[in-house]
Design an enzyme around this catalytic site. Sequence first.
Site, mmCIF file in Angstrom:
data_model
loop_
_atom_site.group_PDB
_atom_site.id
_atom_site.type_symbol
_atom_site.label_atom_id
_atom_site.label_comp_id
_atom_site.label_asym_id
_atom_site.label_seq_id
_atom_site.Cartn_x
_atom_site.Cartn_y
_atom_site.Cartn_z
ATOM 1 N N ASP A 206 37.908 45.445 40.478
ATOM 2 C CA ASP A 206 37.345 44.830 39.279
ATOM 3 C C ASP A 206 38.079 43.522 38.991
ATOM 4 O O ASP A 206 39.302 43.505 38.855
ATOM 5 C CB ASP A 206 37.509 45.815 38.112
ATOM 6 C CG ASP A 206 36.730 45.376 36.887
ATOM 7 O OD1 ASP A 206 36.502 44.158 36.725
ATOM 8 O OD2 ASP A 206 36.354 46.248 36.096
ATOM 9 N N ASP B 183 31.779 33.926 39.783
ATOM 10 C CA ASP B 183 30.421 33.984 40.339
ATOM 11 C C ASP B 183 29.898 35.382 40.033
ATOM 12 O O ASP B 183 29.838 36.254 40.899
ATOM 13 C CB ASP B 183 30.514 33.728 41.854
ATOM 14 C CG ASP B 183 29.157 33.745 42.525
ATOM 15 O OD1 ASP B 183 28.145 33.946 41.841
ATOM 16 O OD2 ASP B 183 29.118 33.568 43.757
#
Length: 277
Positions: free
Chosen positions: A138, A156
Site C-alpha cells: 500500500d 498514478d
Amino acid sequence: MELWYSERGIVPGLALSVEVSKVLHEEQTEFQHLAIVDTPLYGRMLWLDNIIMTNIKDEFVYHEMISHVALNTHPNPKKVLVIGGGDGGAIREIIKHPSVEKAVLVEIDRRVVETSKEYLPEIAGALDDPKVEVLYEDGIKYAKEHKNEFDVILVDSTDPIGPAVGLFEGDFYKNCYEALKEDGIFVAQTESPYYNEKLIPKVQKDIRSLYPITKLYLAFIPTYPGGCWSFTMGSKKHDPETVDFSTRPNYPARYYNHGIHKAAFVLPNFVHELINK
Ligand code: AAT
C-alpha cells in the site's frame, strides 16, 4: 453480436462506452475487478472495477504528462517513486531520463503488474529494467515509512474509491512531503476539472499548505471522463514555469515537448476559479 463496455458510476449520470472486439482476461483480484479487452477504437485496454485505466491509443498522453513535467522541472532527478501505476507506463517514461538512477514502483495489486506485463508489453516493458524496483504494498504505508529519500514522487492512482481513497488525503500528502528531499517535487493525477469540482480545490489546499510552489496543469485524454485531465504539482524549490530547457535531456516523446510543458500551466478561467475556491 456487438459487445460494449461502459465506465459508469464514477461520474454520476455519465457513461463512457467502447465497443469491445475480444475479452482477453477477466478476474477478481484481492483488491478489484480486472479486465483486459481488445477494442477497435483504442486497441487493447486495461479496466479496473469497470473504469478505464489505460489503453494503447492514448496512454502516451497520461504517462508522459504525469512524468516529464516534474522530471524536467527538477534539474537532476536521481531517485523517483511512483505510487500506483502498476501498468508501468509512468516507469517507462521516467527511465528515459538519463539522470535517473533508481525508480521505485509501489503498487498495491500484484495482478495489475503481472497482467500488464503479459497483455500490454508496450506499456509495461520497462518494469524489468535494472533501475526499476517493483514493490507490492500500500502506497499510503510506504510513504509513511520513508523520509528525505526521493527527488520526485508521482501518484498514478485510481480514482478516489476503494484502496485509493487515502491517496487523496492530507496525511498521505504530508508523508510524501517528508519522503521527498529538500528540493523534491510531488505530482498526483487529480481527475477532471469538469466533474471533480470538490476534489481539485481540496487537493490544492492540502498541497499549498505544504509546498511553497503549488500548481495545477492539464492534458487531454479522450478515454478519461471529460477528456480534460488535471495533475496537481507541489514543489519545494524548483518552479515548473521557469525551467531552463537548454539544460534538459532530449528523448523521444509523442505528446510532451517544452511548449506543451509551458502551455499545460495555462488554465481556462473556470479552472482558475476552481483552484482558488
Ligand atoms: N497508469 C494509468 C493507470 C492507473 S491505475 C492506478 C493503480 O493504482 C492501480 O493499478 C491500483 O491498483 C493502484 N492503487 C490504488 N490504490 C493504491 C494504493 N493505496 N497503493 C498503491 N497502489 C494503489 C491510473 C488510472 C486513472 C484513472 C482515471 N479515471
